[in-house]
Structures are given as structure tokens and as C-alpha cells.
Design a protein around this motif. Sequence first.
Motif, mmCIF file in Angstrom:
data_model
loop_
_atom_site.group_PDB
_atom_site.id
_atom_site.type_symbol
_atom_site.label_atom_id
_atom_site.label_comp_id
_atom_site.label_asym_id
_atom_site.label_seq_id
_atom_site.Cartn_x
_atom_site.Cartn_y
_atom_site.Cartn_z
ATOM 1 N N ASP A 15 0.748 -1.598 -0.147
ATOM 2 C CA ASP A 15 -0.237 -0.081 0.336
ATOM 3 C C ASP A 15 1.059 1.174 0.296
ATOM 4 O OD1 ASP A 15 -2.209 -1.624 0.216
ATOM 5 O OD2 ASP A 15 -2.451 -1.452 2.213
ATOM 6 N N ARG A 16 2.325 1.563 0.991
ATOM 7 C CA ARG A 16 3.149 2.441 0.955
ATOM 8 C C ARG A 16 3.245 2.352 -0.488
ATOM 9 N NH1 ARG A 16 6.020 4.524 4.410
ATOM 10 N NH2 ARG A 16 8.111 3.772 3.531
ATOM 11 N N TYR A 17 3.964 1.451 -1.046
ATOM 12 C CA TYR A 17 4.622 1.528 -2.475
ATOM 13 C C TYR A 17 3.285 2.121 -3.691
ATOM 14 C CZ TYR A 17 7.437 1.361 -6.633
ATOM 15 O OH TYR A 17 8.137 1.206 -7.727
ATOM 16 N N LYS A 18 2.363 1.742 -3.701
ATOM 17 C CA LYS A 18 1.129 2.469 -4.494
ATOM 18 C C LYS A 18 1.130 3.837 -4.239
ATOM 19 C CE LYS A 18 -1.301 -1.724 -5.709
ATOM 20 N NZ LYS A 18 -2.739 -2.711 -5.303
ATOM 21 N N LEU A 19 0.720 4.067 -2.995
ATOM 22 C CA LEU A 19 0.842 5.468 -2.485
ATOM 23 C C LEU A 19 1.880 6.158 -2.918
ATOM 24 C CD1 LEU A 19 -0.697 7.793 -1.040
ATOM 25 C CD2 LEU A 19 0.108 7.160 0.503
ATOM 26 N N LYS A 20 3.201 6.073 -3.229
ATOM 27 C CA LYS A 20 4.183 6.876 -3.666
ATOM 28 C C LYS A 20 4.231 6.685 -4.994
ATOM 29 C CE LYS A 20 6.427 4.107 -0.939
ATOM 30 N NZ LYS A 20 8.323 3.603 -0.081
ATOM 31 N N GLU A 21 3.964 5.718 -5.664
ATOM 32 C CA GLU A 21 4.418 5.802 -7.351
ATOM 33 C C GLU A 21 3.168 6.750 -7.410
ATOM 34 O OE1 GLU A 21 4.746 1.374 -9.511
ATOM 35 O OE2 GLU A 21 2.385 1.619 -8.319
ATOM 36 N N ARG A 67 3.470 14.758 -8.797
ATOM 37 C CA ARG A 67 5.036 15.914 -8.715
ATOM 38 C C ARG A 67 5.130 16.264 -9.951
ATOM 39 N NH1 ARG A 67 9.246 16.127 -3.579
ATOM 40 N NH2 ARG A 67 10.164 17.108 -5.574
ATOM 41 N N THR A 68 5.497 15.020 -11.241
ATOM 42 C CA THR A 68 5.667 15.026 -12.305
ATOM 43 C C THR A 68 4.639 15.437 -12.733
ATOM 44 O OG1 THR A 68 6.791 13.195 -12.852
ATOM 45 C CG2 THR A 68 5.799 14.116 -14.505
ATOM 46 N N GLU A 69 3.527 15.549 -12.970
ATOM 47 C CA GLU A 69 2.047 16.450 -13.342
ATOM 48 C C GLU A 69 1.960 17.945 -12.874
ATOM 49 O OE1 GLU A 69 -0.424 15.925 -16.056
ATOM 50 O OE2 GLU A 69 1.053 14.514 -16.064
ATOM 51 N N ASP A 70 2.411 18.036 -11.676
ATOM 52 C CA ASP A 70 2.878 19.496 -11.192
ATOM 53 C C ASP A 70 3.884 20.708 -11.296
ATOM 54 O OD1 ASP A 70 0.436 18.742 -9.075
ATOM 55 O OD2 ASP A 70 1.522 18.960 -7.750
ATOM 56 N N TYR A 71 4.873 19.380 -12.127
ATOM 57 C CA TYR A 71 5.956 20.310 -12.302
ATOM 58 C C TYR A 71 5.725 20.840 -13.569
ATOM 59 C CZ TYR A 71 11.221 21.187 -13.103
ATOM 60 O OH TYR A 71 12.003 22.348 -13.663
ATOM 61 N N LYS A 72 5.493 19.741 -14.307
ATOM 62 C CA LYS A 72 5.058 20.176 -15.657
ATOM 63 C C LYS A 72 4.273 21.473 -16.391
ATOM 64 C CE LYS A 72 2.645 17.152 -17.679
ATOM 65 N NZ LYS A 72 2.123 15.422 -18.606
ATOM 66 N N ASN A 73 2.813 21.600 -14.929
ATOM 67 C CA ASN A 73 2.015 21.906 -14.818
ATOM 68 C C ASN A 73 1.973 23.598 -14.089
ATOM 69 O OD1 ASN A 73 0.012 20.287 -16.969
ATOM 70 N ND2 ASN A 73 -0.567 19.182 -15.511
ATOM 71 N N HIS A 74 3.237 23.884 -13.516
ATOM 72 C CA HIS A 74 3.563 24.491 -12.678
ATOM 73 C C HIS A 74 2.039 25.023 -11.516
ATOM 74 C CE1 HIS A 74 7.364 25.739 -15.569
ATOM 75 N NE2 HIS A 74 5.988 25.182 -16.781
ATOM 76 N N THR A 75 1.851 23.431 -11.285
ATOM 77 C CA THR A 75 0.918 24.335 -10.474
ATOM 78 C C THR A 75 1.109 23.143 -8.847
ATOM 79 O OG1 THR A 75 -0.237 21.913 -11.431
ATOM 80 C CG2 THR A 75 -1.521 23.867 -12.029
ATOM 81 N N THR A 76 0.527 23.770 -8.056
ATOM 82 C CA THR A 76 0.640 22.885 -6.854
ATOM 83 C C THR A 76 -0.947 22.293 -6.324
ATOM 84 O OG1 THR A 76 1.899 24.376 -5.978
ATOM 85 C CG2 THR A 76 0.250 22.925 -4.077
ATOM 86 N N THR A 77 -1.384 21.307 -6.121
ATOM 87 C CA THR A 77 -2.734 20.453 -6.490
ATOM 88 C C THR A 77 -2.654 19.687 -5.273
ATOM 89 O OG1 THR A 77 -2.629 19.877 -8.479
ATOM 90 C CG2 THR A 77 -3.712 18.135 -6.926
ATOM 91 N N LEU A 78 -4.166 20.221 -4.724
ATOM 92 C CA LEU A 78 -3.991 20.584 -3.704
ATOM 93 C C LEU A 78 -4.490 18.997 -3.403
ATOM 94 C CD1 LEU A 78 -5.514 24.051 -2.136
ATOM 95 C CD2 LEU A 78 -3.457 23.003 -2.385
ATOM 96 N N ALA A 104 -1.016 18.306 -2.162
ATOM 97 C CA ALA A 104 -1.291 16.608 -1.997
ATOM 98 C C ALA A 104 0.589 15.980 -1.582
ATOM 99 C CB ALA A 104 -1.546 15.541 -3.335
ATOM 100 N N THR A 105 1.477 16.519 -2.561
ATOM 101 C CA THR A 105 2.674 15.840 -2.963
ATOM 102 C C THR A 105 3.189 15.784 -0.944
ATOM 103 O OG1 THR A 105 3.534 17.251 -3.272
ATOM 104 C CG2 THR A 105 3.115 15.758 -5.331
ATOM 105 N N SER A 106 3.043 16.720 -0.689
ATOM 106 C CA SER A 106 3.682 17.348 1.311
ATOM 107 C C SER A 106 4.182 16.065 1.507
ATOM 108 C CB SER A 106 3.029 17.976 1.951
ATOM 109 O OG SER A 106 3.106 19.441 1.340
ATOM 110 N N SER A 107 3.036 14.820 2.081
ATOM 111 C CA SER A 107 2.694 13.457 1.612
ATOM 112 C C SER A 107 3.831 12.719 1.616
ATOM 113 C CB SER A 107 1.505 12.560 1.454
ATOM 114 O OG SER A 107 0.194 13.454 2.140
ATOM 115 N N LEU A 108 4.720 12.726 0.966
ATOM 116 C CA LEU A 108 5.865 12.413 0.521
ATOM 117 C C LEU A 108 6.981 12.299 1.634
ATOM 118 C CD1 LEU A 108 6.465 12.184 -3.408
ATOM 119 C CD2 LEU A 108 5.999 10.506 -2.291
#
Length: 322
Positions: A176-182, A188-199, A241-245
Motif C-alpha cells: 500500500d505504501r508503494y502504491k501511494l508513493k507511485e 509531482r511530475t504533473e505539478d512540475y509540468k503544469n507549474h501547479t500545486t495540486t491540493l 498532495a505531494t507533501s505526504s512524500l
Amino acid sequence: MENSKLNNNWDKVFPKSEKVNHKKIRFHNHYGIELVADLYEPKNIKEKQLAAIAVCGPFGAVKEQSSGLYAQKIAENGFITIAFDPSFTGESGGNPRATTSLDINTEDFQAAVDFLSTYKKVDSHKIGIIGICGWGGIALNTAEIDTRVKATVTSTMYDMSRVTANGYFDSMSTNDRYKLKEKLNKQRTEDYKNHTTTLDGGLPSKAPEDAPQFLKNYVNYYKTKRGYHERSMNSNGGMAATSSLSLMNMPILQYSNEIKNPVLMIHGEKAHSLYFSKDAFKKLSGENKELMIIPNANHTDLYDNEKYIPFEKIVKFFQNNL
């Protein structure tokens, strides 16, 4: 944020006390982020210097909510107090917004101690901290590293690294942890590409009938007049969302057994989160440590319900230890 003008109009979710003076102040942490806090001072101060307390929490909340209530109540009893917004949150600086880091948040608490240590009305040898909910764990983490903290109180404490990494009651499997990290790394990739921070979406406006009781309690605080605030992540769209990492990968409380100064931990008997305080308390060493369990109180009762919050006990603890 850093250059904005601070508005001292009363904007809290709790009534203003006539026993204290209030104003907003700024200070910075070692990362150069400017933090904003509410400063509470008892009226008619006679002593040249007073003991002081820094307060923060719950995790994802702002200083106008629970931490401000605690700060104001403690100030009524002769302490100088501050309730501060963490980095990336509320009126404090830092980008991207609505994100978090246990390392930077621990530094935020230390920065609050920096400010109080140099404030002319404070006795720099008499500084304590209060951490509420997820900031309870961060308060202990701060007390581990900062010997200037002479007394620590946690209220309805969460260990954010543990709950994020392992789920509630440590129920998350390795898979479950691995799936969450995936999932989060894809984000992260989407946020970087789109210059966004997804909540992460935050809390629902209304809890489903079959929701766990603790979720209903959160909604009842953050989404109603009782505790809603426009700058609170928990009252609105949640945090990045990516703060969880980073929360999953940066465990705190590794050296909590080294805390030499007094610690008072407070938790509700009916709180789903009680196991965090029980386990953290077991690791503390020394004689001046106490776990106070409040009969019949749930997790959010200790946010603002003065029927359950043992303010007299907290005040006495700081009077005796600062």
C-alpha cells in the motif's frame, strides 16, 4: 506575503479577551521565510520580563483557530504568548503555498523561540512551547533539539510521520505504501509540468453518514462556524498532495528520549489518536513527564472545548517549570 501589511483587526474564531493586549508580529526562520504570529500580552504588566510560550497547531490550521485560543488563555494568566502560522501557511511566507515539511516546521518552532528569546519583555530562560494535534509531535521534535525550550505541552497529539507512512493504527501494508508513493510521484511530475500545486481536497463540506466518527468531528470543527477560517487549509482545499512524500520519509521523535526538560502530554479518552500520545509518552525518559487523559473527550474537543481543555493544569505546569 512578506511585504503585505498586517491587519490587527480581530479575525479569530474565538472571542477576544479583555484581559490581554493583542497585535500581529513578524519574525523569520533560518530558511529566510518570514512568519506571522499573534502576540498576546497580559494587561498591566508589572514585572520587567515574563515567561513566554509559543503555540502552534493543529496541523493544517492557522493561528486564528485553536492555537490562538490556547495562546490567549495562557496569556490571561501572566505569560507572554505567540500563536504563529507555519511556513507556507496563513499569513506567513514561503512558496509553494499550502505545503509542509517536518524539518521546516520544526525550524518554525525554533524560530518562534528565537523571537521570544530576544523580545525585551521576555525572560529568555523561561520559554515553553505548546503543540496541538500534529504540532504536538513537532513540539516534541523541537524539544529534542532545542535546549532553550524549558517546558513542553502537547495536546491531542498526532505523530504526522507515523500516520502518513503507516496509516491509522499502522494498518498500511508495504505494498500500500508503494502504491501511494507511485501515485504521489506521478502527481509531482504533473505539478512540475503544469507549474501547479495540486491540493489533496481537504475535508468534505458534510461528512457522509457512514464516515468514521473522528472525520465527522473534524468536519464539525473546520467546516462550521465553530472553527472555519478562510486561511485555514483544513477549512478549505487541504494541503499540497505531494507533501505526504516528505512526511512518509522523514520520521520524527527519533531522539525524544533525550528530552531533559518537563513534558506534559494531554489527550482525550475517546480520541481515535490517543495511541500516538501513549506511545510517545513511553519513549520519554526522566521523572518530570506526565500523560493526562481527559475522561470522555474526543480528539477535537481539545481544540476549543473549554469543558475539556485543562487550562488550569497547563498554566500550573508552566508556572512550576518556567
